[in-house]
Design a protein around this motif. Structure first.
Motif, PDB file in Angstrom:
ATOM      1  N   ASP A 102       4.234   7.950 -21.241  1.00 46.00           N
ATOM      2  CA  ASP A 102       4.515   9.034 -20.297  1.00 46.00           C
ATOM      3  C   ASP A 102       3.744   8.832 -19.000  1.00 46.00           C
ATOM      4  OD1 ASP A 102       6.177  10.189 -22.156  1.00 46.00           O
ATOM      5  OD2 ASP A 102       4.696  11.671 -22.839  1.00 46.00           O
ATOM      6  N   ALA A 103       2.477   8.414 -19.127  1.00 47.06           N
ATOM      7  CA  ALA A 103       1.660   8.181 -17.946  1.00 47.06           C
ATOM      8  C   ALA A 103       2.212   7.025 -17.119  1.00 47.06           C
ATOM      9  CB  ALA A 103       0.208   7.905 -18.358  1.00 47.06           C
ATOM     10  N   GLN A 104       2.656   5.975 -17.798  1.00 46.59           N
ATOM     11  CA  GLN A 104       3.228   4.839 -17.085  1.00 46.59           C
ATOM     12  C   GLN A 104       4.522   5.219 -16.377  1.00 46.59           C
ATOM     13  OE1 GLN A 104       3.509   1.725 -20.068  1.00 46.59           O
ATOM     14  NE2 GLN A 104       1.573   0.843 -19.387  1.00 46.59           N
ATOM     15  N   LEU A 105       5.347   6.032 -17.036  1.00 45.37           N
ATOM     16  CA  LEU A 105       6.587   6.471 -16.416  1.00 45.37           C
ATOM     17  C   LEU A 105       6.290   7.300 -15.176  1.00 45.37           C
ATOM     18  CD1 LEU A 105       9.650   6.525 -16.525  1.00 45.37           C
ATOM     19  CD2 LEU A 105       9.506   8.513 -18.046  1.00 45.37           C
ATOM     20  N   ASP A 106       5.284   8.162 -15.250  1.00 44.77           N
ATOM     21  CA  ASP A 106       4.888   8.954 -14.089  1.00 44.77           C
ATOM     22  C   ASP A 106       4.461   8.040 -12.930  1.00 44.77           C
ATOM     23  OD1 ASP A 106       5.402  11.371 -15.313  1.00 44.77           O
ATOM     24  OD2 ASP A 106       3.321  11.710 -15.932  1.00 44.77           O
TER      25      ASP A 106
ATOM     26  N   ALA B 260       6.300   7.754  -9.328  1.00 44.38           N
ATOM     27  CA  ALA B 260       5.531   7.963  -8.106  1.00 44.38           C
ATOM     28  C   ALA B 260       5.683   6.781  -7.154  1.00 44.38           C
ATOM     29  CB  ALA B 260       4.056   8.186  -8.436  1.00 44.38           C
ATOM     30  N   ALA B 261       5.716   5.573  -7.714  1.00 46.12           N
ATOM     31  CA  ALA B 261       5.893   4.383  -6.890  1.00 46.12           C
ATOM     32  C   ALA B 261       7.254   4.380  -6.203  1.00 46.12           C
ATOM     33  CB  ALA B 261       5.725   3.121  -7.741  1.00 46.12           C
ATOM     34  N   LEU B 262       8.291   4.764  -6.936  1.00 44.26           N
ATOM     35  CA  LEU B 262       9.634   4.814  -6.348  1.00 44.26           C
ATOM     36  C   LEU B 262       9.734   5.902  -5.292  1.00 44.26           C
ATOM     37  CD1 LEU B 262      12.276   4.338  -9.194  1.00 44.26           C
ATOM     38  CD2 LEU B 262      11.795   2.821  -7.271  1.00 44.26           C
ATOM     39  N   ARG B 263       9.248   7.076  -5.636  1.00 42.38           N
ATOM     40  CA  ARG B 263       9.349   8.192  -4.694  1.00 42.38           C
ATOM     41  C   ARG B 263       8.488   7.982  -3.455  1.00 42.38           C
ATOM     42  NH1 ARG B 263       9.285  13.233  -9.071  1.00 42.38           N
ATOM     43  NH2 ARG B 263      11.418  12.896  -9.856  1.00 42.38           N
ATOM     44  N   GLY B 264       7.487   7.126  -3.573  1.00 45.00           N
ATOM     45  CA  GLY B 264       6.621   6.849  -2.434  1.00 45.00           C
ATOM     46  C   GLY B 264       7.241   5.914  -1.416  1.00 45.00           C
TER      47      GLY B 264
ATOM     48  N   ILE C 125      10.736  -3.395 -12.617  1.00 42.37           N
ATOM     49  CA  ILE C 125       9.416  -3.950 -12.918  1.00 42.37           C
ATOM     50  C   ILE C 125       8.455  -3.619 -11.782  1.00 42.37           C
ATOM     51  CG2 ILE C 125       8.119  -6.031 -13.509  1.00 42.37           C
ATOM     52  CD1 ILE C 125      10.367  -5.360 -15.482  1.00 42.37           C
ATOM     53  N   PHE C 126       7.342  -3.012 -12.135  1.00 46.08           N
ATOM     54  CA  PHE C 126       6.306  -2.642 -11.171  1.00 46.08           C
ATOM     55  C   PHE C 126       5.012  -3.370 -11.523  1.00 46.08           C
ATOM     56  CE2 PHE C 126       9.261   0.823 -11.636  1.00 46.08           C
ATOM     57  CZ  PHE C 126       9.507   1.263 -10.334  1.00 46.08           C
TER      58      PHE C 126
ATOM     59  N   SER D 194      -2.806  -1.869  -5.153  1.00 47.61           N
ATOM     60  CA  SER D 194      -3.365  -0.680  -4.525  1.00 47.61           C
ATOM     61  C   SER D 194      -2.770  -0.408  -3.153  1.00 47.61           C
ATOM     62  CB  SER D 194      -4.891  -0.810  -4.411  1.00 47.61           C
ATOM     63  OG  SER D 194      -5.233  -1.950  -3.630  1.00 47.61           O
ATOM     64  N   ALA D 195      -2.188  -1.430  -2.519  1.00 43.82           N
ATOM     65  CA  ALA D 195      -1.625  -1.261  -1.183  1.00 43.82           C
ATOM     66  C   ALA D 195      -0.194  -0.722  -1.211  1.00 43.82           C
ATOM     67  CB  ALA D 195      -1.656  -2.589  -0.430  1.00 43.82           C
ATOM     68  N   ALA D 196       0.407  -0.667  -2.381  1.00 47.30           N
ATOM     69  CA  ALA D 196       1.791  -0.221  -2.506  1.00 47.30           C
ATOM     70  C   ALA D 196       1.856   1.281  -2.753  1.00 47.30           C
ATOM     71  CB  ALA D 196       2.472  -0.963  -3.654  1.00 47.30           C
ATOM     72  N   PRO D 197       2.983   1.924  -2.447  1.00 43.52           N
ATOM     73  CA  PRO D 197       3.122   3.352  -2.723  1.00 43.52           C
ATOM     74  C   PRO D 197       2.878   3.659  -4.198  1.00 43.52           C
ATOM     75  CG  PRO D 197       4.946   2.573  -1.352  1.00 43.52           C
ATOM     76  CD  PRO D 197       4.179   1.360  -1.777  1.00 43.52           C
ATOM     77  N   GLY D 198       2.020   4.639  -4.451  1.00 47.41           N
ATOM     78  CA  GLY D 198       1.730   5.014  -5.824  1.00 47.41           C
ATOM     79  C   GLY D 198       0.857   4.022  -6.571  1.00 47.41           C
ATOM     80  N   GLY D 199       0.410   2.979  -5.888  1.00 49.86           N
ATOM     81  CA  GLY D 199      -0.474   1.998  -6.511  1.00 49.86           C
ATOM     82  C   GLY D 199       0.229   0.947  -7.348  1.00 49.86           C
ATOM     83  N   PHE D 200       1.564   0.973  -7.366  1.00 46.95           N
ATOM     84  CA  PHE D 200       2.347  -0.031  -8.081  1.00 46.95           C
ATOM     85  C   PHE D 200       3.484  -0.508  -7.177  1.00 46.95           C
ATOM     86  CE2 PHE D 200       0.117   1.501 -11.733  1.00 46.95           C
ATOM     87  CZ  PHE D 200       0.120   0.440 -12.640  1.00 46.95           C
TER      88      PHE D 200
END
Length: 213
Positions: free
Chosen positions: A32-36, A40-44, A156-157, A161-167
């Motif tokens: 669940d945490a990984q999916l979040d 977050a990475a996509l929405r960022g 695949i993410f 740290s430089a990417a949106p959401g950290g991934f």
């Protein structure tokens, strides 16, 4: 060949990282945490430019430039030897083949790429975390069990740290309803760059024999 790649593009994943069919080995809370984090990475991502390589199931490879603007817009500009474009204006994916002067369209919701493009496709609702064996890599398979004709995409993410959401979105694998598989890998990602909506238009192939520059 261009159409074969289009079919694959509307259906791709990373076989090295995604162990399809493996027994889940991580706790549900961790998944669940990984999916979040993936969501977050996509929405960022507001805009994205990157280089890409596209590989079909026979091993043929094409390369080019990708431009993404959320919600719903994408452009695949292929290398000069491939006289075609793939663009989405937010409603439909369009294949423009200048060699045969044809245009084909698909609603973005009907493609595995809808996970990237369709604001109504909820990755958290339809996504399932897949085991990768690497805590720095998240693989999310997105499919609608009620709509198998939409195909499956595995995103695949990789931790950055430089990417949106950290991934960072590094690649995806799509498999369409005909089981055609294509892998797209990204490199040189640039986020938040200025992108005009004109990047997602195209010249009518009935009026020109070459794609726009």
């Amino acid at each position: 060949m261009a159409r074969a790649f289009m079919a694959g593009l509307l259906a791709c994943a990373t076989p090295v990282l995604v162990m399809v069919g493996a027994t889940p080995a991580i706790a549900q809370s961790t998944k669940d945490a990984q999916l979040d984090k993936a969501v977050a990475a996509l929405r960022g991502i507001t805009t994205l430019k990157a280089d890409f390589t596209q590989t079909d199931r026979s091993g043929q490879v094409l390369s080019g430039k990708l431009t993404l603007k959320r919600p719903g817009k994408i452009r695949f500009e292929y290398e000069d030897s491939v006289n075609m474009l793939i663009v989405s204006n937010g409603k439909a994916l369009t294949l423009v083949d200048y060699d045969v002067q044809q245009v084909q369209r698909w609603p973005i919701s009907n493609s595995p790429l809808g996970a990237l493009l369709d604001p109504n496709r909820d990755v958290k609702k339809y996504g399932t975390v897949q085991e990768t064996g690497d805590p720095n890599v998240i693989a999310v398979q997105v499919k609608d069990a009620k709509r198998p004709e939409y195909g499956v995409i595995t995103l695949i993410f990789v931790r950055d740290s430089a990417a949106p959401g950290g991934f960072e979105l590094s690649s995806w694998v799509a498999v369409d309803s005909q089981n055609k598989r294509t892998t797209v890998r990204l490199s040189n990602q640039r986020y938040g760059v200025a992108v005009s909506d004109s990047a997602f238009t195209y010249k009518d192939p009935r009026r020109t024999s070459r794609r726009p520059g």
